[in-house]
Design a protein around this motif. Structure first.
Motif, PDB file in Angstrom:
ATOM      1  N   LEU B  88      -1.319   0.890   1.468  1.00 50.96           N
ATOM      2  CA  LEU B  88      -0.864   0.077   2.895  1.00 50.96           C
ATOM      3  C   LEU B  88       0.696   0.498   3.056  1.00 50.96           C
ATOM      4  N   HIS B  89       1.344   0.436   1.888  1.00 53.41           N
ATOM      5  CA  HIS B  89       2.905   0.819   1.890  1.00 53.41           C
ATOM      6  C   HIS B  89       2.935   1.934   2.648  1.00 53.41           C
ATOM      7  N   PHE B  90       2.276   2.836   2.147  1.00 51.89           N
ATOM      8  CA  PHE B  90       2.234   4.519   2.759  1.00 51.89           C
ATOM      9  C   PHE B  90       1.844   4.229   4.153  1.00 51.89           C
ATOM     10  N   LEU B  91       1.056   3.590   4.555  1.00 46.53           N
ATOM     11  CA  LEU B  91       0.635   3.498   5.870  1.00 46.53           C
ATOM     12  C   LEU B  91       2.011   2.954   6.643  1.00 46.53           C
ATOM     13  N   PHE B 114      13.833  10.329  -2.678  1.00 48.20           N
ATOM     14  CA  PHE B 114      13.134   9.087  -3.158  1.00 48.20           C
ATOM     15  C   PHE B 114      11.483   9.085  -2.251  1.00 48.20           C
ATOM     16  N   ILE B 115      11.559   9.579  -1.354  1.00 46.20           N
ATOM     17  CA  ILE B 115      10.111   9.690  -0.518  1.00 46.20           C
ATOM     18  C   ILE B 115       9.262  10.917  -1.395  1.00 46.20           C
ATOM     19  N   THR B 116       9.930  11.899  -2.092  1.00 49.97           N
ATOM     20  CA  THR B 116       9.228  12.769  -2.695  1.00 49.97           C
ATOM     21  C   THR B 116       8.495  12.121  -3.945  1.00 49.97           C
ATOM     22  N   ALA B 117       9.443  11.382  -4.410  1.00 54.54           N
ATOM     23  CA  ALA B 117       8.994  10.379  -5.742  1.00 54.54           C
ATOM     24  C   ALA B 117       7.574   9.477  -5.436  1.00 54.54           C
ATOM     25  N   GLY B 118       7.976   8.736  -4.249  1.00 50.46           N
ATOM     26  CA  GLY B 118       6.965   7.774  -3.946  1.00 50.46           C
ATOM     27  C   GLY B 118       5.704   8.525  -3.528  1.00 50.46           C
ATOM     28  N   PHE B 119       5.901   9.476  -2.969  1.00 51.95           N
ATOM     29  CA  PHE B 119       4.608  10.421  -2.531  1.00 51.95           C
ATOM     30  C   PHE B 119       3.876  10.886  -3.869  1.00 51.95           C
ATOM     31  N   ALA B 120       4.460  11.247  -4.803  1.00 49.33           N
ATOM     32  CA  ALA B 120       3.895  11.602  -6.128  1.00 49.33           C
ATOM     33  C   ALA B 120       3.239  10.614  -6.702  1.00 49.33           C
ATOM     34  N   ALA B 121       4.085   9.667  -6.907  1.00 47.63           N
ATOM     35  CA  ALA B 121       3.242   8.424  -7.415  1.00 47.63           C
ATOM     36  C   ALA B 121       1.890   8.140  -6.566  1.00 47.63           C
ATOM     37  N   LEU B 122       2.021   8.214  -5.459  1.00 49.04           N
ATOM     38  CA  LEU B 122       0.733   7.852  -4.587  1.00 49.04           C
ATOM     39  C   LEU B 122      -0.341   8.973  -4.725  1.00 49.04           C
ATOM     40  N   LEU B 124      -0.777  10.958  -7.459  1.00 46.67           N
ATOM     41  CA  LEU B 124      -1.325  10.860  -8.810  1.00 46.67           C
ATOM     42  C   LEU B 124      -2.584   9.728  -8.832  1.00 46.67           C
ATOM     43  N   MET B 125      -2.392   8.801  -8.006  1.00 49.08           N
ATOM     44  CA  MET B 125      -3.499   7.664  -8.184  1.00 49.08           C
ATOM     45  C   MET B 125      -4.627   8.140  -7.496  1.00 49.08           C
ATOM     46  N   ILE B 126      -4.855   9.130  -6.469  1.00 47.64           N
ATOM     47  CA  ILE B 126      -5.944   9.229  -5.997  1.00 47.64           C
ATOM     48  C   ILE B 126      -7.043   9.704  -6.757  1.00 47.64           C
ATOM     49  N   ALA B 158       6.932   8.085 -11.692  1.00 53.44           N
ATOM     50  CA  ALA B 158       7.628   8.267 -10.308  1.00 53.44           C
ATOM     51  C   ALA B 158       7.651   7.091  -9.549  1.00 53.44           C
ATOM     52  N   ALA B 159       6.836   5.892  -9.686  1.00 52.71           N
ATOM     53  CA  ALA B 159       7.220   4.711  -8.968  1.00 52.71           C
ATOM     54  C   ALA B 159       8.643   4.225  -9.373  1.00 52.71           C
ATOM     55  N   VAL B 160       8.943   4.201 -10.462  1.00 49.30           N
ATOM     56  CA  VAL B 160      10.285   3.637 -10.863  1.00 49.30           C
ATOM     57  C   VAL B 160      11.582   4.481 -10.434  1.00 49.30           C
ATOM     58  N   HIS B 162      11.183   6.341  -7.797  1.00 48.37           N
ATOM     59  CA  HIS B 162      11.297   6.273  -6.324  1.00 48.37           C
ATOM     60  C   HIS B 162      12.024   4.912  -6.084  1.00 48.37           C
ATOM     61  N   TYR B 163      11.834   3.744  -6.768  1.00 50.49           N
ATOM     62  CA  TYR B 163      12.433   2.523  -6.646  1.00 50.49           C
ATOM     63  C   TYR B 163      13.964   2.620  -6.765  1.00 50.49           C
ATOM     64  N   TYR B 164      14.371   3.358  -8.091  1.00 51.46           N
ATOM     65  CA  TYR B 164      15.628   3.467  -8.474  1.00 51.46           C
ATOM     66  C   TYR B 164      16.537   4.257  -7.479  1.00 51.46           C
ATOM     67  N   TRP B 165      15.759   5.406  -6.874  1.00 52.56           N
ATOM     68  CA  TRP B 165      16.573   6.386  -5.929  1.00 52.56           C
ATOM     69  C   TRP B 165      16.850   5.741  -4.547  1.00 52.56           C
ATOM     70  N   LEU B 166      15.915   4.675  -4.216  1.00 56.92           N
ATOM     71  CA  LEU B 166      16.101   4.089  -2.882  1.00 56.92           C
ATOM     72  C   LEU B 166      17.069   3.119  -2.717  1.00 56.92           C
ATOM     73  N   VAL B 167      17.222   2.036  -3.851  1.00 48.64           N
ATOM     74  CA  VAL B 167      18.255   1.015  -3.930  1.00 48.64           C
ATOM     75  C   VAL B 167      19.659   1.639  -3.539  1.00 48.64           C
TER      76      VAL B 167
HETATM   77  C1  HEM Z   1       2.679   4.231  -6.004  1.00 49.94           C
HETATM   78  C2  HEM Z   1       3.165   4.261  -4.967  1.00 49.94           C
HETATM   79  C3  HEM Z   1       4.478   3.610  -4.417  1.00 49.94           C
HETATM   80  C4  HEM Z   1       5.089   2.658  -5.076  1.00 49.94           C
HETATM   81  C5  HEM Z   1       4.829   1.575  -6.331  1.00 49.94           C
HETATM   82  C6  HEM Z   1       6.351   2.151  -4.109  1.00 49.94           C
HETATM   83  C7  HEM Z   1       7.131   1.154  -4.438  1.00 49.94           C
HETATM   84  C8  HEM Z   1       8.152   1.064  -3.657  1.00 49.94           C
HETATM   85  C9  HEM Z   1       9.133  -0.350  -3.727  1.00 49.94           C
HETATM   86  C10 HEM Z   1       9.010  -1.113  -5.006  1.00 49.94           C
HETATM   87  C11 HEM Z   1       9.821  -0.206  -2.838  1.00 49.94           C
HETATM   88  C12 HEM Z   1      11.146  -1.116  -2.685  1.00 49.94           C
HETATM   89  C13 HEM Z   1      10.818  -2.325  -2.232  1.00 49.94           C
HETATM   90  C14 HEM Z   1      11.653  -3.482  -2.159  1.00 49.94           C
HETATM   91  O1  HEM Z   1      13.048  -3.089  -2.107  1.00 49.94           O
HETATM   92  O2  HEM Z   1      11.646  -4.774  -2.293  1.00 49.94           O
HETATM   93  C15 HEM Z   1       9.634   0.902  -2.113  1.00 49.94           C
HETATM   94  C16 HEM Z   1      10.252   1.217  -0.816  1.00 49.94           C
HETATM   95  C17 HEM Z   1       9.984   1.965   0.046  1.00 49.94           C
HETATM   96  N1  HEM Z   1       8.899   3.126  -0.261  1.00 49.94           N
HETATM   97 FE1  HEM Z   1       7.614   3.126  -1.648  1.00 49.94          FE
HETATM   98  N2  HEM Z   1       6.162   3.269  -3.318  1.00 49.94           N
HETATM   99  C18 HEM Z   1       5.164   3.958  -3.427  1.00 49.94           C
HETATM  100  C19 HEM Z   1       4.903   5.143  -2.424  1.00 49.94           C
HETATM  101  C20 HEM Z   1       5.661   5.259  -1.438  1.00 49.94           C
HETATM  102  C21 HEM Z   1       5.231   6.448  -0.531  1.00 49.94           C
HETATM  103  C22 HEM Z   1       4.267   7.635  -0.735  1.00 49.94           C
HETATM  104  C23 HEM Z   1       6.201   6.501   0.569  1.00 49.94           C
HETATM  105  C24 HEM Z   1       6.304   7.461   1.616  1.00 49.94           C
HETATM  106  C25 HEM Z   1       5.896   8.606   1.781  1.00 49.94           C
HETATM  107  C26 HEM Z   1       7.030   5.408   0.242  1.00 49.94           C
HETATM  108  C27 HEM Z   1       8.152   4.971   1.215  1.00 49.94           C
HETATM  109  C28 HEM Z   1       8.831   4.147   0.729  1.00 49.94           C
HETATM  110  C29 HEM Z   1       9.864   3.555   1.951  1.00 49.94           C
HETATM  111  C30 HEM Z   1      10.300   4.251   3.204  1.00 49.94           C
HETATM  112  C31 HEM Z   1      10.450   2.390   1.383  1.00 49.94           C
HETATM  113  C32 HEM Z   1      11.511   1.689   1.935  1.00 49.94           C
HETATM  114  C33 HEM Z   1      12.987   2.199   1.956  1.00 49.94           C
HETATM  115  C34 HEM Z   1      14.033   1.467   2.657  1.00 49.94           C
HETATM  116  O3  HEM Z   1      14.101   0.377   2.843  1.00 49.94           O
HETATM  117  O4  HEM Z   1      15.079   2.073   2.832  1.00 49.94           O
HETATM  118  N3  HEM Z   1       6.540   4.872  -0.858  1.00 49.94           N
HETATM  119  N4  HEM Z   1       8.447   1.576  -2.428  1.00 49.94           N
END
Ligand code: HEM
Lengths: 317, 211
Positions: B88-91, B114-122, B124-126, B158-160, B162-167
């Motif tokens: 749903l997050h990806f959606l 940070f998007i690459t890392a999130g995508f990798a995390a997702l 790997l779950m498939i 990868a999820a960590v 992803h989070y570390y890179w986006l804050v």
């Molecule tokens: C297992 C997979 C993933 C996990 C556990 C995850 C987790 C998270 C977390 C914890 C946050 C920050 C939430 C917060 O600040 O409260 C976040 C933000 C975000 N994630 Fe993910 N994520 C995943 C996959 C993805 C994927 C596949 C995408 C897109 C390709 C994505 C795109 C984003 C974006 C755009 C944000 C917001 C960044 C912003 O506000 O600027 N994530 N994610």
């Protein structure tokens, strides 16, 4: 339109059309039964009011675009001194003491002096400036600010020929702002920002003392802040205590924190995309969709582009 | 635990995992999603995805430490809920951020780390979600299934990242999740080292007493 409402109606009592329109757009695909009655609910009465400002002078610099609601602008804030989450400043800034308040204007000026808040409020007629406000996080809002051009204040102190930049500093007090620590927020305090002198003297650069016809609420940068509408929001420093005219580019908080993401200029620019952000489009709140094309200089290019003639905006972002 | 008790506990765990989703729906219904609804929804779903990934990783250590082997019966469900929130997050990214502009999306995923890392995390779950059934455990065989499901370690890391890179600057939460994941992975390394140091205690590797 909102601005045509009689004076005594508070902004919070009307929900701007844009909110309804955006909601309708988003919800279009969802069964109507689910929505029955929901749109009748307008935002709840506000708890966070400032005090009313005298009648404001209308400004030709204002946009006619639909404004965001008072609720949105006072409950969703980036103000790290009061917490890094967007809902925290509205909660933790309420007791912020802004009276008495003075702003010291100093540095490369002939007549350095301190201004009390009273003096600032009386220096010039307060105008209403309805500006687009664009955050680096790719969302934007439209806010009716109140204030006057910073140049009015700067002329009072007579900048010398050595003055090339203006450095701003925010209030910082751990007693009132226990979260304003680098270990917590990850940035240094006090918050500092800067403009080139010609930018600071531009009529659009607003010394802001209010919004929605009232004084600023604490979470929006009371009692006095900057609004620089062609730059990303973090350039518009809040709760100013010091304005110093200087000879060289002053350090700025976010640039010190992550220089790859934030430049000194930070002009809104859809063509400059450091890896963290995608600035080509923005979300015009409260819409759900990031589908609003970002305009260069946030749409103020006609007025400000000449300030940057000959500069490579991709390098000097 | 008795079978009936486990069944009831499963219902409770199911409702606990679904709770955040229902809460989000409630806030949507009440138009209580802040001035920036998309950011709220996206962050909310990302938060629950990473939380449930951590809980999934905690199941094995907790069943050993608390002597509650029956906990294993909830692991699949929690893992699938983590996948549900991550999808749903990806959606929200695909739909609300990108309006399903796949040309842009394909450029964006490799471009922003940070998007690459999130995508990798997702991604790997498939395979884990697809092979989460009893049928697939049988088909793959317990050992190979277990090997495959170690991909969850990659997801967690990868999820960590992803989070570390986006804050922007406040790294407290990514550090907290990073610490939890590090401890949970260190537990695996620890048990593996212990097992290797004492091969005879492992029944599979034990040599026949009489040759
Ligand atoms: C297992 C997979 C993933 C996990 C556990 C995850 C987790 C998270 C977390 C914890 C946050 C920050 C939430 C917060 O600040 O409260 C976040 C933000 C975000 N994630 Fe993910 N994520 C995943 C996959 C993805 C994927 C596949 C995408 C897109 C390709 C994505 C795109 C984003 C974006 C755009 C944000 C917001 C960044 C912003 O506000 O600027 N994530 N994610």
């Amino acid at each position: 339109m909102l601005i045509k409402k009689p004076e005594d109606i508070r902004y919070s009592e009307v929900t701007p059309k844009s909110i309804y329109l955006n909601r309708r757009r988003f919800l279009a695909g969802i069964p109507a039964a689910f929505l029955a009655g929901r749109e009748l609910l307008s935002p709840s009465a506000r708890a966070l009011a400032g005090s009313k400002l005298p009648a404001l002078v209308k400004s030709p610099l204002s946009t006619t675009e639909a404004q965001n609601s008072y609720n949105d602008v006072t409950r969703y804030n980036n103000f790290y001194e009061f917490g890094t989450q967007k809902d925290q400043p509205a909660k933790y800034a309420q007791k912020f003491k802004t009276d008495p308040w003075t702003v010291s204007v100093e540095g490369e000026v002939a007549k350095p002096r301190k201004f009390t808040m009273d003096e600032i409020l009386k220096l010039s007629p307060i105008e209403e400036r309805i500006y687009r406000h664009r955050c680096v996080e790719a969302w934007s809002i439209v806010v009716p600010w109140a204030g006057y051009s910073l140049s009015t204040l700067l002329k009072q102190v007579e900048p010398t020929s050595k003055a090339k930049y203006v450095a701003f500093e925010s209030y910082w007090d751990l007693k009132q702002m226990p979260m304003a620590r680098p270990e917590i927020a990850g940035i240094k305090f006090p918050y500092v920002e800067g403009l080139r002198l010609d930018e600071a003297m531009h009529p659009l650069a607003l010394l802001c003392v209010g919004m929605y016809g009232e004084t600023l609420p604490p979470q929006d940068g009371a009692p006095v802040r900057m609004v620089v509408p062609w730059k990303y929001g973090f350039k518009s420093i809040k709760s100013i205590v010091k304005i110093k005219l200087v000879a060289s580019e002053p350090p700025t908080t976010w640039k010190m924190s992550v220089p790859e993401w934030y430049g000194f200029y930070s002009n809104v620019n859809p063509n400059v995309n450091p890896v963290r952000w995608n600035q080509k489009t923005e979300r015009r709140l409260p819409s759900f969709f990031q589908n609003h094309p970002t305009q260069i200089f946030n749409g103020y290019g006609d007025q400000v582009a000449s300030l940057y003639a000959g500069m490579d905006l991709k390098k000097l972002y | 635990m008795a079978m009936a008790k486990i069944r009831w506990t499963k219902v409770v765990v199911f409702l606990l995992c679904l709770g955040p989703f229902l809460w989000l729906g409630w806030r949507f219904w009440n138009q209580d999603l802040t001035a920036n609804p998309t950011e709220f929804i996206q962050h909310f779903l990302g938060d629950w995805a990473i939380r449930l990934i951590v809980v999934t990783l905690a199941v094995t250590p907790l069943r050993k430490l608390l002597h509650l082997p029956a906990l294993i019966r909830f692991r699949r469900m929690i893992g699938l809920f983590a996948f549900f929130y991550a999808c749903l997050h990806f959606l929200t990214y695909l739909w609300l951020d990108k309006l399903f502009d796949f040309g842009e999306i394909l450029k964006d995923i490799p471009k922003r780390p940070f998007i690459t890392a999130g995508f990798a995390a997702l991604v790997l779950m498939i395979p884990l979600a697809l092979t989460s059934t009893a049928g697939w455990i049988r088909r793959l065989g317990g050992r190979r299934w277990q090997m495959l499901h170690r991909l969850i370690y990659g997801t967690a890391v990868a999820a960590v990242v992803h989070y570390y890179w986006l804050v922007k600057s406040d790294i407290r939460l990514p550090l907290l999740y990073g610490t939890l994941v590090a401890v949970l992975l260190a537990y695996r390394v620890g048990t593996w080292l212990v097992a290797r140091a004492r091969p005879r205690t492992s029944p599979k590797r034990a040599q026949p007493a009489i040759s």
